[in-house]
Structures are given as C-alpha cells and as structure tokens.
Scaffold this active site. Structure first.
Site, PDB file in Angstrom:
ATOM      1  N   TYR A 260      18.873 -18.042 -56.824  1.00  0.00           N
ATOM      2  CA  TYR A 260      18.794 -16.940 -57.782  1.00  0.00           C
ATOM      3  C   TYR A 260      19.821 -17.155 -58.893  1.00  0.00           C
ATOM      4  CZ  TYR A 260      22.161 -15.000 -54.330  1.00  0.00           C
ATOM      5  OH  TYR A 260      23.189 -14.818 -53.439  1.00  0.00           O
ATOM      6  N   HIS A 310      23.177 -21.276 -56.851  1.00  0.00           N
ATOM      7  CA  HIS A 310      22.798 -21.332 -58.266  1.00  0.00           C
ATOM      8  C   HIS A 310      22.606 -22.776 -58.711  1.00  0.00           C
ATOM      9  CE1 HIS A 310      24.071 -17.300 -58.002  1.00  0.00           C
ATOM     10  NE2 HIS A 310      25.364 -17.578 -57.943  1.00  0.00           N
TER      11      HIS A 310
END
Ligand code: C5P
Length: 334
Positions: A260, A310
């Site tokens: 995400y 990430h």
C-alpha cells in the site's frame, strides 16, 4: 472603326479591368485581413478575460486531454471522509480491510456514526475555482532536508502538511516551524497544538475507534502494537483520510506497486487534490543515497524504504513524473 471610337472601347476595357482588379484587391486586403484582425483581437481578449481553474500562476487542475496526469487524476473521489461518502462499495471495503486485517472488526457503520459524533462532518477544501490560489508544502521526513535551509520556503505556503514523527523544534531552519496538517495513524501518533489539523489515515476499523478513544476516554491502548492512549489535538480539526481515496491512490497512481502507499505518498496525493500549487520537500534519498530521517544521526537507518510494505522507488519515480509534468515543484535537498 474610327480612331476616337477605338480609343473609347480601349478606355472602357481598361476601366473594366481596373474596377475588377481593385474590387478583388479590396475584397482580399479588407475582408480576409479583417478576419485575422478580429480573430487576433478575440483571442487576445479571450486570454485577457478568461479565467483559469485557479488564481495561481500554474494550476494543478488545468484541463488537459489524454496526458499522463489526466489519465490518473480523478477529482470525483473526495480525499476526506464524511458521513455521506463513508459508505464504501463491497470491493473497496474488502480491499481496505485486507490492509491490516482484524480478527473481529467492529461494525464499520456504527463506528463511523460514533466518530462523527466526536469530530465534525464537513466537506472541506472542495472550493477550487478561478478566485482561489491555495499553495501547499508537503514535507516528507527525508534526511535530505538536513542543511537544506528550506524552512522559510516551507513556512510561506498556505498549507504545510507534515507526517508521522516530523519534529520541527531545533530543525526550523531546514524544515520550517508551521504545520497546518499533520498526517498520522495510531501507531505513529504524536501530540499536536490546537491550530493543527490531525489527518488520520485509517488502515482498519479499530483505527477509527482509536481516534474516538484517544480524544475522549483513552480506553484503547493497543492495536497490533501498543499505541498512545490519549492524544492532544483539536477534535474540531480532526480529518479522516477516505478509504475510497486510499484505494484510488494505490490503483491509479501506484498501479498496485507495493502493498500500500506510504504516508508520504498519500499526503502528496491529498495535497494534489486540495491545493492549486504543491511544493514537495523531504522525499527520497540524500546526496549519498541514504534514506534516513532528518532528525536521525544514523545515515544508514533505512526509514520507510525498508518497511517492506511500500515500493519506495516506484513512489519516488511517480513523484518525479509529477514534477516533470509541472504538477508539483520538487525540492530535492542535500
Ligand atoms: O518514515 P516516515 O514514514 O515517517 O516518513 C514520512 C514519509 O516521508 C514517507 O512515507 C516517505 O514518503 C517520505 N520519506 C522519503 N525518504 C526518506 C524518508 C521519508 O521519501 N528518506
């Protein structure tokens, strides 16, 4: 034919050609150039009187067809949660719950109702128009801010958006002193002053319960790790990052890279949607390739790049593309 008669005919023929030629010349020089003149005058007045999408020199929302930016930018999704837009599609709700899955999540609708009894339910910042020029500084936590002397430039923006730990005290010259918005989640929460808006990024239903608790009873002390039970923040200024917007950022802007988006990337997209001009500070590595925070002495500390969730490189490349497309101004630091 007698000589005088011949002369008369010649004069008449000459006169005829002269009239035809001058008529042609007139129609050419008067009619067409006048069209150009009017066209030019109209264009000038159009530029002079027409008003762009904002009052800044450059506007993020400048209408464009088929550009890299236009293909991704969707203004119909509101970045902040309201009672009304909190109703999520099954698809969005499932995606959001998968981010940090909970064993026994509370009823989302009931939690949202409780939330908006504590914080205001307002549609904010959606006042874009030819009169508005809202300048914003998004300040990431990169060590490249150290020695940058960006403080004054950061503080001169209308909105100054910081995130997570982001200390300013002792670093003012490089990072500035003002914070209008502080983006955080329960596990990264810090106390704020009364004038700053806390922007909560919720990753799970418990995060929404946490903000209610942290502003009132202080009963929630644990998510997947211990969290601060109470937080100092002005509850009338608390904002909630919309899960639907969160998904849009992940899908449209990161095209599914990483698990995400990082807090920094989410904050940047928030700014792109609520501001007219965005300046970006404190993103990426420093000049030696280190990804530490500006307050850390240890340059080898990995910061967000090594969290594993990430895709720091992809995010950074999209950020550079935004700058290449003149949508943001990037300050790369040292
Ligand atoms: O580490 P933290 O998540 O608190 O940093 C906030 C944001 O700043 C990150 O999500 C990232 O977008 C940005 N950052 C960066 N380069 C660093 C440190 C942080 O781009 N070296």
């Amino acid at each position: 034919m007698s000589l005088p008669k011949r002369r008369k005919v010649r004069t008449l023929v000459l006169l005829f050609f002269a009239i035809t030629f001058t008529t042609f010349l007139f129609s050419y020089t008067l009619r067409d150039p006048s069209i150009y003149f009017f066209k030019y005058a109209f264009r000038l007045s159009d530029n002079f009187f027409s008003r762009g999408p904002c009052a800044c020199r450059r506007c993020i929302a400048e209408p464009e067809d088929e550009s890299w930016f236009a293909e991704r930018f969707n203004q119909s999704i509101h970045p902040l949660m309201t009672r009304e837009n909190s109703v999520l599609s099954d698809d969005t709700f499932r995606w959001w719950q998968w981010l940090q899955s909970e064993r026994q999540p509370a009823n989302f609708t009931e939690v949202v109702e409780e939330l908006f009894q504590v914080i205001p339910d307002e549609v904010l910042y959606m006042d874009a128009g030819p009169e508005r020029c809202r300048t914003c500084a998004v300040v990431g936590n990169s060590g490249n801010l150290k020695g940058s002397r960006y403080g004054a430039a950061i503080d001169s923006s209308d909105l100054v958006i910081r995130m997570n730990q982001a200390p300013t005290s002792g670093f003012e010259e490089d990072v500035g002193a003002r914070t209008t918005h502080h983006v955080m989640y329960p596990e990264s929460a810090i106390d704020l002053d009364n004038a700053t808006s806390l922007v909560l990024i919720p990753f799970k239903t418990l995060d929404l319960q946490w903000i209610v608790s942290a502003l009132t009873t202080g009963t929630i002390t644990q998510t997947y790790i211990p969290v601060t039970a109470r937080i100092k923040a002005n509850k009338d200024k608390v904002l909630i990052y919309s899960p639907a917007f969160f998904k849009y950022v992940y899908e449209s802007w990161l095209e599914g890279h990483g698990r995400y988006p990082s807090t920094g990337f989410l904050s940047l997209l928030l700014a792109i949607h609520i501001c007219d001009e965005v300046s970006v500070f404190g993103f990426g590595a420093d000049q030696y390739g280190n990804w530490h925070h500006y307050w850390e002495e240890n340059h080898l500390a990995g910061a967000f790049r090594h969290t594993g969730v990430h895709d720091g490189d992809y995010e950074y490349n999209v950020t550079l593309l935004l700058a290449d497309n003149n949508k943001i101004q990037m300050f790369k630091g040292r």
